[in-house]
Design an enzyme around this catalytic site. Structure first.
Site, PDB file in Angstrom:
ATOM      1  N   GLU A 118      16.519  51.020  69.213  1.00 55.69           N
ATOM      2  CA  GLU A 118      16.473  51.053  67.754  1.00 55.69           C
ATOM      3  C   GLU A 118      15.210  50.380  67.208  1.00 55.69           C
ATOM      4  OE1 GLU A 118      18.260  52.553  65.586  1.00 55.69           O
ATOM      5  OE2 GLU A 118      20.213  52.981  66.468  1.00 55.69           O
TER       6      GLU A 118
ATOM      7  N   ARG B  98      32.581  51.700  59.780  1.00 51.42           N
ATOM      8  CA  ARG B  98      31.236  52.280  59.863  1.00 51.42           C
ATOM      9  C   ARG B  98      30.796  52.441  61.318  1.00 51.42           C
ATOM     10  NH1 ARG B  98      29.706  48.193  55.150  1.00 51.42           N
ATOM     11  NH2 ARG B  98      30.207  49.505  53.358  1.00 51.42           N
TER      12      ARG B  98
ATOM     13  N   TYR C 281      23.074  32.173  53.549  1.00 49.33           N
ATOM     14  CA  TYR C 281      23.613  31.721  52.264  1.00 49.33           C
ATOM     15  C   TYR C 281      23.425  30.209  52.099  1.00 49.33           C
ATOM     16  CZ  TYR C 281      25.514  36.382  52.533  1.00 49.33           C
ATOM     17  OH  TYR C 281      25.622  37.746  52.657  1.00 49.33           O
TER      18      TYR C 281
ATOM     19  N   LYS D 233      21.437  41.786  62.997  1.00 44.92           N
ATOM     20  CA  LYS D 233      22.550  41.407  62.119  1.00 44.92           C
ATOM     21  C   LYS D 233      23.849  41.866  62.754  1.00 44.92           C
ATOM     22  CE  LYS D 233      24.146  42.127  57.346  1.00 44.92           C
ATOM     23  NZ  LYS D 233      23.901  42.833  56.057  1.00 44.92           N
TER      24      LYS D 233
ATOM     25  N   SER E  98      28.052  36.670  56.258  1.00 41.64           N
ATOM     26  CA  SER E  98      29.135  36.103  55.460  1.00 41.64           C
ATOM     27  C   SER E  98      30.262  35.500  56.287  1.00 41.64           C
ATOM     28  CB  SER E  98      29.701  37.173  54.526  1.00 41.64           C
ATOM     29  OG  SER E  98      30.226  38.277  55.273  1.00 41.64           O
TER      30      SER E  98
ATOM     31  N   ARG F 264      32.324  42.137  51.992  1.00 41.39           N
ATOM     32  CA  ARG F 264      32.985  43.232  51.271  1.00 41.39           C
ATOM     33  C   ARG F 264      33.514  42.731  49.932  1.00 41.39           C
ATOM     34  NH1 ARG F 264      34.173  46.296  56.114  1.00 41.39           N
ATOM     35  NH2 ARG F 264      32.086  46.385  57.046  1.00 41.39           N
TER      36      ARG F 264
ATOM     37  N   LYS G 298      22.020  46.481  63.851  1.00 46.20           N
ATOM     38  CA  LYS G 298      23.120  46.091  62.959  1.00 46.20           C
ATOM     39  C   LYS G 298      24.427  46.591  63.558  1.00 46.20           C
ATOM     40  CE  LYS G 298      24.566  46.417  58.107  1.00 46.20           C
ATOM     41  NZ  LYS G 298      24.217  47.005  56.782  1.00 46.20           N
TER      42      LYS G 298
END
Length: 329
Positions: A236, A219, A316, A251, A277, A208, A198
């Site tokens: 990871e 982040r 989505y 992601k 998004s 957000r 990610k």
């Protein structure tokens, strides 16, 4: 006759029937997962301005969306809660009556075992500072203190009925502590879909708004550097699989198709990718301006993610794509 090609690959593109016969990449509704936002106390769906066509659901409209997902044959729904109040430690994430746990129960009640109900396992929607974990005295995310909460959160979501939990905070060791907590509580069959790769991406912007994020800053200290490739990503995923991940995720998707391919070639577990998004918003904005054919762009986008190696796509467009697929059979 000389001067003409001996081989004509165009023959295999000459009609829709031929193209369908030799198509290398397919998409089926069962491979699509619909992310959903459920807002505490909402009386009607609330439009997300940066994601046209996506809403913060009420509990009732969320149930209807879950029922539609079952009818369309989707692989699952991924639930995010949008609480009315937050605190420093994200306590709403553990509350059995908190919006996410309530939404999980609603979805399972509606779908039963006909659809996988998945839940985002992270604190960012619930913390007043908007980070994915609790903060130490210096204002930094405290990895190990956060793990203790993630373990409780995993059990809370499984107790609510979640079939799949998705640790997404990029805390070191998150999969291991969640797996141990689930097993100790008797949830041996609860699946972990780890957000293993990610990135600290600019394409998260519209999300957000979708979760009413309180984040100030970024982040970058725990999400991955977009400049890093397979070495970081594969480290990871190896750690997460060793800790008990059943599926791993990349992601975002579109700017990281190369990473999806490297992960798919490297692991022997299913690979998911999140068509996030910002990727959604770019296509919708371009289509609204008449610059691209919206439906063709949607299907080309999803096909590219499948072609890169994703077994499963969170998008989505999941419900709409399933309908488009049924019309073109």
């Amino acid at each position: 006759m000389t001067g003409f090609p001996d081989v004509r690959p165009r023959r295999l593109r000459s009609s829709a029937a031929v193209r369908r016969l030799v198509s290398e990449t397919t998409i089926e509704p069962r491979q699509l997962i619909l992310p959903m936002f459920v807002r505490e106390g909402a009386r009607e769906p609330i439009a997300i301005s940066s994601m046209p066509g996506v809403y913060q659901h009420t509990r009732d409209t969320a149930r209807k969306a879950v029922a539609e997902a079952v009818q369309l044959g989707l692989g699952g729904v991924m639930l995010f809660g949008v609480p009315t109040s937050k605190d420093e430690v994200g306590s709403g994430a553990l509350d059995p009556e908190g919006i996410l746990n309530v939404a999980i129960r609603d979805a399972v009640s509606e779908a039963g075992d006909d659809l996988l109900v998945m839940s985002d396992l992270c604190l960012d929607e619930f913390t007043s500072h908007g980070h994915c974990g609790v903060l130490d005295s210096a204002g930094r995310v405290d990895n190990d203190a956060t793990l203790e909460i993630y373990a409780e959160m995993g059990v809370a979501q499984a107790s609510a009925g979640a079939h799949v939990v998705g640790p997404s905070g990029m805390m070191d060791g998150q999969v291991g502590v969640v797996r141990s907590a689930l097993d100790a509580a008797g949830f041996l069959d609860t699946v972990i879909m780890a957000y293993s790769v990610k990135y600290a991406s600019a394409f998260f912007g519209p999300f957000r708004e979708a979760v009413d994020s309180s984040l100030q800053g970024d982040r970058k200290s725990y999400q991955q550097d977009p400049a890093n490739g397979g070495r970081d990503a594969l480290r990871e995923v190896d750690l997460d699989i060793a800790e008990g991940a059943d599926l791993v995720m990349v992601k975002p998707a579109l700017a990281y198709l190369d990473i999806i391919r490297q992960v798919r070639d490297h692991v022997n577990v299913p690979v998911a990718a999140y068509n996030i998004s910002g990727e959604y918003a770019m296509v919708e904005a371009a289509a609204a301006n008449g610059w691209i054919d919206r439906e063709k762009a949607i299907m080309e986008t999803l096909t590219s993610i499948r072609r890169a190696g994703a077994d499963t796509i969170l998008t989505y467009w999941a419900a709409e794509a399933a309908q488009l697929l049924s019309h073109h059979r």
